[in-house]
Design a protein around this motif. Structure first.
Motif, PDB file in Angstrom:
ATOM      1  N   HIS A   1       0.848  -1.178   0.000  1.00 25.46           N
ATOM      2  CA  HIS A   1       0.000   0.000   0.000  1.00 25.46           C
ATOM      3  C   HIS A   1       0.893   1.241   0.000  1.00 25.46           C
ATOM      4  N   HIS A   2       0.734   2.057  -1.005  1.00 19.80           N
ATOM      5  CA  HIS A   2       1.510   3.292  -1.079  1.00 19.80           C
ATOM      6  C   HIS A   2       0.845   4.336  -0.183  1.00 19.80           C
ATOM      7  N   LEU A   3       1.628   4.862   0.735  1.00 19.65           N
ATOM      8  CA  LEU A   3       1.103   5.857   1.667  1.00 19.65           C
ATOM      9  C   LEU A   3       1.276   7.257   1.105  1.00 19.65           C
ATOM     10  N   THR A   4       0.297   8.093   1.367  1.00 14.86           N
ATOM     11  CA  THR A   4       0.437   9.502   1.026  1.00 14.86           C
ATOM     12  C   THR A   4       1.314  10.150   2.088  1.00 14.86           C
ATOM     13  N   ASN A   5       1.754  11.347   1.824  1.00 14.98           N
ATOM     14  CA  ASN A   5       2.539  12.080   2.828  1.00 14.98           C
ATOM     15  C   ASN A   5       1.734  12.267   4.103  1.00 14.98           C
ATOM     16  N   GLU A   6       0.435  12.524   3.945  1.00 16.34           N
ATOM     17  CA  GLU A   6      -0.433  12.706   5.108  1.00 16.34           C
ATOM     18  C   GLU A   6      -0.530  11.406   5.917  1.00 16.34           C
ATOM     19  N   ASP A   7      -0.628  10.272   5.214  1.00 18.21           N
ATOM     20  CA  ASP A   7      -0.674   8.972   5.899  1.00 18.21           C
ATOM     21  C   ASP A   7       0.598   8.752   6.716  1.00 18.21           C
ATOM     22  N   GLU A   8       1.744   9.017   6.090  1.00 17.36           N
ATOM     23  CA  GLU A   8       3.022   8.832   6.779  1.00 17.36           C
ATOM     24  C   GLU A   8       3.124   9.734   8.004  1.00 17.36           C
ATOM     25  N   GLU A   9       2.708  10.991   7.849  1.00  9.79           N
ATOM     26  CA  GLU A   9       2.750  11.928   8.976  1.00  9.79           C
ATOM     27  C   GLU A   9       1.857  11.461  10.116  1.00  9.79           C
ATOM     28  N   GLU A  10       0.667  10.957   9.778  1.00  7.28           N
ATOM     29  CA  GLU A  10      -0.263  10.472  10.801  1.00  7.28           C
ATOM     30  C   GLU A  10       0.312   9.254  11.529  1.00  7.28           C
ATOM     31  N   LEU A  11       0.949   8.354  10.790  1.00  7.64           N
ATOM     32  CA  LEU A  11       1.559   7.180  11.417  1.00  7.64           C
ATOM     33  C   LEU A  11       2.708   7.578  12.347  1.00  7.64           C
TER      34      LEU A  11
END
Length: 78
Positions: A39-49
């Protein structure tokens, strides 16, 4: 044994199996493997994680048992 040889051996061995439960177990493994996708994460996804990980490390979390109690209480009040 290379990949092609291994695949051929597995196909031969599986074709000889008569046990339906065992075949279903093999199918379950194969189905699970096919569901695994990157699953390719968006920048927002990475920041949230990253933010969630930092919160957890600093103790900013709630145990599942506590959340279950809160949910039960909320459901009784509704």
């Amino acid at each position: 044994m290379n990949t092609i040889e291994l695949r051929k051996e597995l196909i031969t061995r599986i074709s000889e199996i008569e046990d339906k439960d065992f075949l279903n177990a093999i199918k379950t493994i194969l189905d699970y493997k096919n569901k695994e996708k990157f699953h390719h994460l968006t920048n927002e996804d990475e920041e949230e994680l990253i933010r969630a990980s930092e919160e957890g490390k600093s103790g900013q979390f709630i145990l599942q048992s506590e959340m279950d109690k809160k949910a039960e209480k909320w459901l009784r009040e509704v």
